[in-house]
Design an enzyme around this catalytic site. Structure first.
Site, PDB file in Angstrom:
ATOM      1  N   ASP A   1       6.078   2.564   8.249  1.00  0.00           N
ATOM      2  CA  ASP A   1       5.949   3.349   7.011  1.00  0.00           C
ATOM      3  C   ASP A   1       7.237   3.313   6.189  1.00  0.00           C
ATOM      4  O   ASP A   1       8.207   2.651   6.552  1.00  0.00           O
ATOM      5  CB  ASP A   1       5.558   4.787   7.370  1.00  0.00           C
ATOM      6  CG  ASP A   1       4.538   5.372   6.406  1.00  0.00           C
ATOM      7  OD1 ASP A   1       4.510   4.971   5.234  1.00  0.00           O
ATOM      8  OD2 ASP A   1       3.755   6.242   6.844  1.00  0.00           O
TER       9      ASP A   1
ATOM     10  N   ASP B   1      -2.381   5.760  -0.470  1.00  0.00           N
ATOM     11  CA  ASP B   1      -3.221   6.257   0.620  1.00  0.00           C
ATOM     12  C   ASP B   1      -4.657   6.500   0.152  1.00  0.00           C
ATOM     13  O   ASP B   1      -4.890   7.033  -0.937  1.00  0.00           O
ATOM     14  CB  ASP B   1      -2.670   7.570   1.171  1.00  0.00           C
ATOM     15  CG  ASP B   1      -1.375   7.371   1.935  1.00  0.00           C
ATOM     16  OD1 ASP B   1      -1.045   6.220   2.258  1.00  0.00           O
ATOM     17  OD2 ASP B   1      -0.693   8.379   2.197  1.00  0.00           O
TER      18      ASP B   1
END
Length: 807
Positions: A188, A250
């Protein structure tokens, strides 16, 4: 009678390809030879930087369904469910752990969380509460099922949830992952230190560090770059150092979010190929809201009362009960009504009270029921009046002893004549409100910040103006800056720019206050007796709910308060078994047609297929979508080409994806809110010969038809799609060759080669006769040289070839 011809050069190339494929296969019930790809001799796949992920990875990730609530038990139960429910057999073999696996989940403060995640030697430590046996033991269990384990880390100093990041520890972490038996790393991009500028070049250099560290371990580990802000434009450089990269922000469990991510990803086809894939994020099929029954349900009921109807939409699957409880069953929503009314006491209630201060008054009506407490302490009454709910706020600025007015971040829940609670514990004061003014201009951080940042993402920009002083965070972490530019709100907005740059780290959700606009606040009496700092908690009880008869017992703050059960959710079919009040209910965020569209689009775009749902308690309808082998075969096609968008006018999309055996996968997708009538695409637009006949296999209904000139569909429902595999007779014969291989000494292959030879010469009658002889041979060898199931599939596939040739 129309006959079609194929050039000899085409036949030579096809023959070379199919002769190289000699595998025999056991075919699933919803597959066909048309769903089996063979490697094409004409198209050499682009290289994978590490030789891995030559087809898009398939598996599971826990984040979207469970967030930080991940554990060893959850991962093991999920892996076992995938092993048993057909997902593993369909190709889903990665079981990936997301954020919060390392120690520090329950530690307070980012610095303390980071420190808790590593031992004295700098090695990451799995949280012993939630992963008592450690990651190596978990990997061993997953491997014992024939599956692979994935793990999560972050390029920054901390993960997105504030736990230990990998920055400065890349070599150590990579080697630990390899030692533990990890097969996949999702990496991430939160909490970037100043040394990593949020630019394409900055991200590329930083992600390369972990890529090199993984390579140095010698263990094959699929590397997933999760630069989800899109600022790094990882598709430009991802193939040089990773196997997949996030191409979108996302995803969320609804159609609008799915459509956004699909649309963004659709323009990046040139960057995808074997070993390096665009990743529009996880599949949300089956993910949605979790709630519970607000009243018992019996077998035969077609309506269930639930605590929440959030995300429920007609046509979406739901589950009632759980797998672990042994009472899991699936249903489909017919219509959505109202949820049961539930809240809690905002302030304690005493014996004799006929008014309850509550956190919410939503759903309560005069004359309706109210129940305070549950179980043996429950007391039922009838509502006589409904007032306002209680609410919590914070002091916008500090208050001094003697003040009769405080500035607050919110005035919700305050009422003239009612007390306002300022502070908690021994410092609490409770003056009575005399007047209510306006709240200060306040918001929260939509994303965490790091030292050196001169821009923040905020939930709202309302009231903020250039030149205003902005207080970020509270307490010892408080920093005050001056606004130089105001952009747009949200985690992906342009945010607020300021000077000077931040000196501290601030977590997502931290308070942001416009110091120049504190509002007129709340006045009260008597004056404060002591000082209170900015950020101190304030509470207003509201006027609450009055009822009759009065309470006969005392109830503490936080006690359950229940009202009407609502009209609930109506189902398309009755329940098959009873369920108790409180049983779990899982609500899908998408209808079945929307879910089918999502899998079709991800398959056509050669995207990773990573399920983000609760696999253990998944509805049968959603499992059927996930395990459609015909659609999965398109995604896993070894040619590895992402679909081309032929058109997308009026929210009506047409996509085409070439496949390794010469077939084409086509998706007609209706993104609009009304039916798409007369949907069609010409064979010429697909790069096919409009003078030939082709087999068009619907990959959702598993039915085939012969098409000439145009593929047409009478009507596609809103948000629905049709996905077909378009194959020539030659392609179908080639697929048959791949299936029979050298069975029975190659006699089947020889017969099919004769069919190909006749077709290449335009001798359709001869091809029909040879095909008939081949079918007779297959039937004769059923249960002998061929398994009976394979023989039946070959005969059915031969019937498709017969129709296309028009024998």
């Amino acid at each position: 009678m129309h006959r079609h011809r194929t050039t000899r050069s085409t036949m030579v190339a096809l023959g070379a390809a199919v002769l190289a494929a000699t595998a025999t296969a056991a075919i699933g019930t919803d597959s066909s030879a048309a769903a089996i790809g063979t490697a094409s001799a004409a198209a050499a796949p682009a290289p994978s930087y590490n030789g891995l992920a030559l087809t898009p990875p398939m598996g599971f990730n826990d984040w979207n369904a469970f967030g930080c609530n991940v554990s060893q038990d959850l991962v093991e139960q999920t892996a076992l469910a995938m092993h048993q429910n057909g997902m593993q057999a369909a190709g889903y073999d990665y079981v990936n752990i997301d954020d919060c696996w390392m120690n520090g989940r329950n530690v307070v403060g980012t610095a303390a969380k980071i420190a808790a995640g590593r031992d004295a030697n700098g090695h990451l430590v799995a949280d012993p509460t939630y992963f008592p046996d450690g990651i190596a033991a978990l990997a061993k269990y997953v491997h014992s099922l024939g599956m692979k384990l994935g793990i999560y880390e972050d390029i920054g100093t901390a993960t997105c949830q504030g736990l230990a990041g990998s920055y400065g520890h890349e070599a150590t972490d990579a080697q630990d992952f390899a030692n533990w038996g990890v097969d996949y790393l999702k990496y991430d991009d939160c909490f970037l230190p100043p040394q990593i500028p949020p630019t394409p070049a900055g991200y590329q250099a930083a992600y390369q560090v972990m890529s090199d560290a993984l390579a140095a371990t010698g263990r094959p580990i699929v590397y997933s770059v999760c630069e989800h802000t899109e600022a790094g434009q990882s598709w430009l450089w991802g193939a040089t150092q990773s196997n997949l990269w996030r191409s979108t922000s996302d995803i969320r469990p609804n159609f609008a979010s799915m459509l956004t991510n699909f649309t963004k990803n659709s323009v990046l086809a040139d960057y995808a190929g074997p070993g390096h894939w665009n990743d529009p994020d996880m599949l949300e099929i089956g993910t949605g809201a979790i709630t519970k029954l607000a009243a018992p349900a019996v077998a035969g009921d077609t309506n269930v009362k639930v605590a929440s109807v959030s995300a429920a939409i007609p046509g979406s699957p739901i589950t009632v009960g759980t797998a672990t409880g042994g009472n899991l069953q699936s249903a489909t929503v017919s219509s959505v009504g109202t949820a049961a009314t539930t809240t809690t006491l905002f302030a304690p209630a005493a014996t004799g009270d006929s008014t309850a201060k509550v956190a919410s008054v939503s759903g309560f009506t005069i004359g309706g029921p109210i129940t305070v407490d549950t179980g043996a302490g429950a007391q039922s009454a009838t509502v006589t009046s409904v007032g306002t709910a209680g609410a919590k706020s914070t002091l916008f600025t500090g208050a001094a002893a003697g003040d009769t007015n405080v500035k607050v971040a919110s005035i919700a829940g305050l009422t003239v004549g009612q007390p306002i609670l300022i502070d908690t514990g021994a410092s609490q004061e409770a003056p009575v409100v005399t007047s209510i003014g306006t709240a200060g201009s306040a918001t929260t951080l939509s994303a965490a910040t790091t030292p050196g940042a001169a821009n923040i993402k905020v939930a709202s920009v309302a009231g903020l103006a250039v030149g205003d002083s902005l207080a970020i965070d509270t307490g010892a972490n408080r920093e005050v800056v001056t606004i130089s530019a105001v952009g747009t709100a949200g985690g992906t907005g342009t945010g607020v720019t300021f000077t000077p740059a931040l000196a501290l780290t601030h977590a997502r959700g931290a308070a942001v206050l416009d110091v120049n606009k504190p509002g007129t606040g709340v006045s009260f009496t008597p004056a404060l007796a002591s000082a209170h700092a900015a950020g101190t908690v304030t509470e207003g009880d509201g006027t609450g709910i009055a009822f009759t008869p009065a309470l006969t017992a005392a109830h503490p703050i936080g006690t359950s308060v229940v009202g009407p059960t609502g009209t609930g959710i109506t189902l398309t079919a009755p329940l098959a078994q009873p369920h108790a009040s409180g049983d779990g209910v899982g609500i899908s965020g998408s209808t079945v047609p929307e879910s089918q569209s999502e899998l079709s689009l991800w398959a056509a775009e050669a995207a990773p297929l990573i399920a983000g749902t609760d696999v253990v308690n998944m509805a049968a309808q959603n499992l059927a979508v996930y395990t459609n082998k015909d659609v999965i075969a398109v995604n896993q096609d070894p040619l590895g080409v992402q679909a081309q968008v032929l058109s997308n006018a009026n929210s009506q999309w047409t996509l085409v994806k070439p496949l390794a055996d010469g077939a084409k996968a086509v998706v007609l997708f209706n993104a609009g809110a009304t039916p798409w009538t007369g949907a069609s695409v010409s064979l010429a637009a697909l790069g096919l010969d409009p003078k030939q006949a082709y087999d068009s296999r619907d990959l959702w209904t598993h039915s085939s038809s012969t098409v000439r000139d145009t593929i047409g569909v009478a009507s596609i429902p809103p948000h629905g799609s049709v996905m077909v595999r378009v194959s020539s007779a030659e392609t179908l014969v080639g697929d048959q060759l791949a299936l029979v291989g050298s069975a029975d000494g190659g006699s089947f292959a020889a017969q099919l080669q004769a069919v190909l030879s006749s077709l290449s010469k335009g001798k359709s009658n001869a091809a029909c006769g040879q095909l008939g002889a081949y079918v007779s041979h297959v039937k004769a060898q059923s249960g002998k040289a061929l398994t009976s199931s394979l023989a039946a599939q070959l005969v059915a596939n031969a019937a498709q070839i017969d129709r296309v040739i028009d024998c």
